[in-house]
Design a protein around this motif. Structure first.
Motif, short mmCIF file in Angstrom:
data_model
loop_
_atom_site.label_atom_id
_atom_site.label_comp_id
_atom_site.label_asym_id
_atom_site.label_seq_id
_atom_site.Cartn_x
_atom_site.Cartn_y
_atom_site.Cartn_z
N UNK A 137 5.57 31.50 -78.83
CA UNK A 137 4.05 32.22 -78.83
C UNK A 137 3.56 33.46 -79.28
N UNK A 138 5.04 34.10 -78.31
CA UNK A 138 4.12 35.48 -78.88
C UNK A 138 5.00 36.43 -80.42
N UNK A 139 5.75 35.14 -80.92
CA UNK A 139 6.11 35.51 -82.75
C UNK A 139 4.61 35.07 -82.94
N UNK A 140 3.61 33.76 -82.27
CA UNK A 140 2.44 34.06 -83.64
C UNK A 140 1.19 34.37 -83.32
N UNK A 141 1.36 35.32 -81.99
CA UNK A 141 0.04 36.64 -81.25
C UNK A 141 0.77 37.44 -82.13
N UNK A 169 4.45 23.81 -86.86
CA UNK A 169 3.98 25.15 -87.67
C UNK A 169 3.75 25.57 -88.78
N UNK A 170 2.85 26.73 -89.52
CA UNK A 170 2.92 26.48 -90.70
C UNK A 170 3.85 26.33 -91.62
N UNK A 171 4.22 27.79 -91.26
CA UNK A 171 5.81 27.75 -91.36
C UNK A 171 6.79 26.76 -92.37
N UNK A 172 6.66 25.57 -91.26
CA UNK A 172 7.11 24.93 -91.34
C UNK A 172 6.70 23.58 -92.53
N UNK A 173 5.50 23.77 -92.74
CA UNK A 173 4.65 23.19 -93.59
C UNK A 173 4.75 23.83 -95.23
N UNK A 205 -3.32 26.95 -96.24
CA UNK A 205 -2.34 26.97 -95.45
C UNK A 205 -2.66 27.84 -93.84
N UNK A 206 -3.79 27.20 -93.16
CA UNK A 206 -4.48 28.18 -91.85
C UNK A 206 -3.89 27.84 -91.03
N UNK A 207 -3.17 28.57 -90.30
CA UNK A 207 -1.89 28.60 -88.88
C UNK A 207 -2.99 28.95 -88.10
N UNK A 208 -3.06 27.86 -86.89
CA UNK A 208 -3.93 27.58 -85.64
C UNK A 208 -3.57 28.45 -84.27
N UNK A 209 -2.49 27.61 -84.32
CA UNK A 209 -0.91 27.95 -82.53
C UNK A 209 0.64 27.99 -83.66
N UNK A 210 1.28 28.33 -82.88
CA UNK A 210 2.67 28.34 -83.46
C UNK A 210 2.63 26.90 -83.64
N UNK A 211 2.21 26.22 -83.34
CA UNK A 211 2.82 24.62 -83.10
C UNK A 211 1.48 23.98 -83.88
#
Lengths: 161, 438
Positions: free
Chosen positions: B27-31, B202-206, B330-336
């Protein structure tokens, strides 16, 4: 509309939902007319029937058969664990049809619950069935599923609302 | 907890041929991505056809920031923060609409021109002698400085660091050209609505999966086998229904996907299917080809139509399909948690069949009720959970790795090469650390 015909129509709607809940999908598909269509428009009840807007699902018998065949495959990964569903229907209302015509249109408000593992999905809306009465019995020409929130960000919906 | 304060901490997560699982989980990386990565890169915001008239707006959140794309009186497009200069209320709360000639805050009725400049505030005399005019609150809505509408695709860069638009995308913009040039008049319109999915990964996985050609055989086996079973026995020349034309090619073998080829560009962008793709076999239309030749010349028209890549990625937020004219955001909302939008395009001056293909493809493949995507989504969510397991901190991106790939800016490779993903992660490190200290 005589009470007997009305009873028959309402029983048909309830029977259709029971087949889906019991996952008797082949029997369910057999309820559709040859030109039958299952349609979940993206704008719900506000959508005109003119093909200018997309749908969450818009399927003829071939695509419905594909969906059902896929669910039978052990390699349908998203069905490990499998999904189950339950339809909760209000009393249908007959919006069109009289004893002289073989066509009927019904509206049925519903709540649909689909579960899989720890996840539970709930959808609400209104069905609009267009049925035709033929010698072999009633058949679905159109099952239109107008969701309350069709444009929302939805998770996977795996069975048939 | 702050584990990733220095550049070296981020760089250590991406090795030559593998990435640390924290890039998907932490989550820190997401922030930090919200703060650095998305401020330094160009994100797709919306399409100009969504705001046709002055005062039309589109509200979008990018990296946690509420933004408004607004059509101006002079026909231009501006992007403003959707925030009242007074107390911060969002000026509009619908996804899209028209604000008329000005914005009016629903809370205290402060008003702004379409470019965000202050217009009027109630009880104006109460501000006499105060410092309001000299501070941010007196200057109106804040406009983004870095906004580019490239052939009606509107991109923004939130921060001042990072490359300008042309240097960021470079030749990767050819994917947008190919899409727009499919119109004899050079114009596309978004139509038919958007399919929105929320996926617990995670958005990068998609994004990686958009470049992954090895999964269709195993992941989509159930859908393609069902399609084959229903279609078998048809004569070879039987006209395929559009749905079959679009679903059956997912079952192509490893060799097909390997031969389709891929190309990487600097900054994480890529094209998969530079030779052909699962979209190459759609029936052609003579009248349309003629119209394109008349507009662009025979040679360019052939070039446009022959090039139907599987996916073109404008890193990090946009994945385009030239045919069927459609794209995903692709719109990231959270790490997961990731929001995926699938948009359909009407090609102006082209037969309605193209639009039908666009909508049908999106519905079959990207709808929450898709028969194809259920298995993808299940596996993304499985990976997100599986990666939490101890014992192996790394995700493999070894396939096709060659030390000679370093130093190459644009490179053509076989279609199953994981360099398309390695390229994304190298760009991820670059833009994550660009504006960090030390």
């Amino acid at each position: 509309m005589d009470a007997q015909t009305e009873r028959r129509l309402f029983d048909f709607i309830a029977h259709e939902a029971r087949l889906l809940d019991a996952q008797r999908f082949d029997e369910w598909l057999a309820l559709f007319a040859d030109n039958g269509r299952y349609w979940v428009p993206l704008r719900g009840g506000a959508q005109a029937d003119d093909g200018s807007h997309n749908a969450l699902a818009d399927e003829d018998r071939l695509l419905l058969a594909l969906r059902i065949e896929r669910l039978k495959s052990p390699r349908a990964h998203s069905q490990h664990p499998p999904s189950s569903c339950q339809h909760i229907l209000q009393q249908p209302a007959l919006v069109h049809g009289d004893a002289r015509t073989p066509h009927y249109e019904l509206r049925t408000p519903f709540v649909y619950i689909e579960v899989r593992g720890e996840r539970q999905l709930m959808l609400a809306g209104c069905y609009r069935h267009r049925l035709i009465d033929r010698p072999g019995g009633l058949r679905i020409e159109l099952k239109r599923v107008d969701l309350l929130n069709p444009g929302a960000t939805l998770p996977a919906i795996q069975l048939f609302p | 907890m702050t584990r990733f304060r220095r550049r070296a901490d981020i760089a250590a997560l991406v090795q030559d041929d593998r990435v640390h699982r924290d890039v998907y989980l932490n989550e820190e990386l997401f922030a930090l991505e919200q703060q650095h990565f998305f401020a330094n890169t160009w994100s797709y915001l919306g399409h100009a056809s969504q705001v046709p008239a002055a005062g039309d707006y589109l509200a979008v959140e990018i990296a946690g920031r509420p933004l408004l794309m607004v059509r101006q009186g002079d026909g231009g497009i501006r992007v403003l923060y959707n925030r009242c200069a007074h107390k911060g209320s969002k000026l509009v709360s619908d996804d899209c609409g028209s604000t008329g000639k000005f914005f009016r805050c629903p809370y205290h009725a402060w008003t702004y021109r379409l470019d965000g400049a202050p217009l009027a505030i109630p009880l104006k005399s109460g501000y006499e002698g105060t410092r309001l005019k000299d501070c941010e609150s007196g200057r109106g809505m804040v406009a983004l400085k870095h906004v580019v509408a490239y052939r009606d695709f509107v991109f923004v860069k939130i921060g001042d660091a990072g490359p300008d638009f042309e240097s960021y995308f470079g030749d990767a913009l050819g994917a947008i050209d190919n899409l727009v040039d499919r119109s004899p008049v050079g114009r596309l319109r978004i139509e038919g609505g958007v399919l929105r999915n929320v996926i617990h990964c995670n958005w990068k996985m998609y994004l990686e999966n958009i470049n992954d050609t090895v999964h269709p055989m195993s992941t989509h086996e159930s859908a393609t086998q069902a399609a084959n079973a229903l279609w078998q026995g048809q004569p070879a020349d039987a006209p395929k229904p559009m749905a079959m034309e679009q679903i059956l090619p997912f079952g192509a073998g490893y060799d097909f996907f390997d031969r389709m080829g891929g190309r990487i560009y600097p900054n994480g962008h890529s094209v998969l299917g530079i030779n052909f793709s699962i979209h190459s076999g759609y029936a052609q239309m003579r009248d349309y080809e003629q119209a394109l030749s008349d507009a662009h010349g025979v040679e360019r028209a052939a070039e446009i139509l022959q090039r139907s890549p599987q996916n073109s990625v404008c890193f990090p937020s946009l994945a385009l399909k030239g045919s069927p004219q459609a794209f995903r955001v692709i719109r990231p909302l959270a790490a997961d948690r990731t929001l995926i939008e699938a948009w359909s395009l009407r090609v102006e001056g082209a037969p309605a069949l193209l639009f039908e293909r666009s909508m049908t493809y999106n519905r079959l493949v990207f709808s929450p009720m898709s028969v194809v995507a259920h298995d993808d989504v299940h596996l993304f969510e499985n990976m997100q959970e599986g990666l939490r397991g101890e014992g192996n901190d790394w995700v493999s991106l070894h396939r096709g790795f060659d030390p000679a790939e370093f130093g190459q800016t644009t490179l053509e490779v076989n279609g199953t090469n994981e360099i398309l993903m390695r390229n994304q992660f190298r760009a991820w490190v670059k833009f994550m650390t660009l504006s960090m200290q030390d």
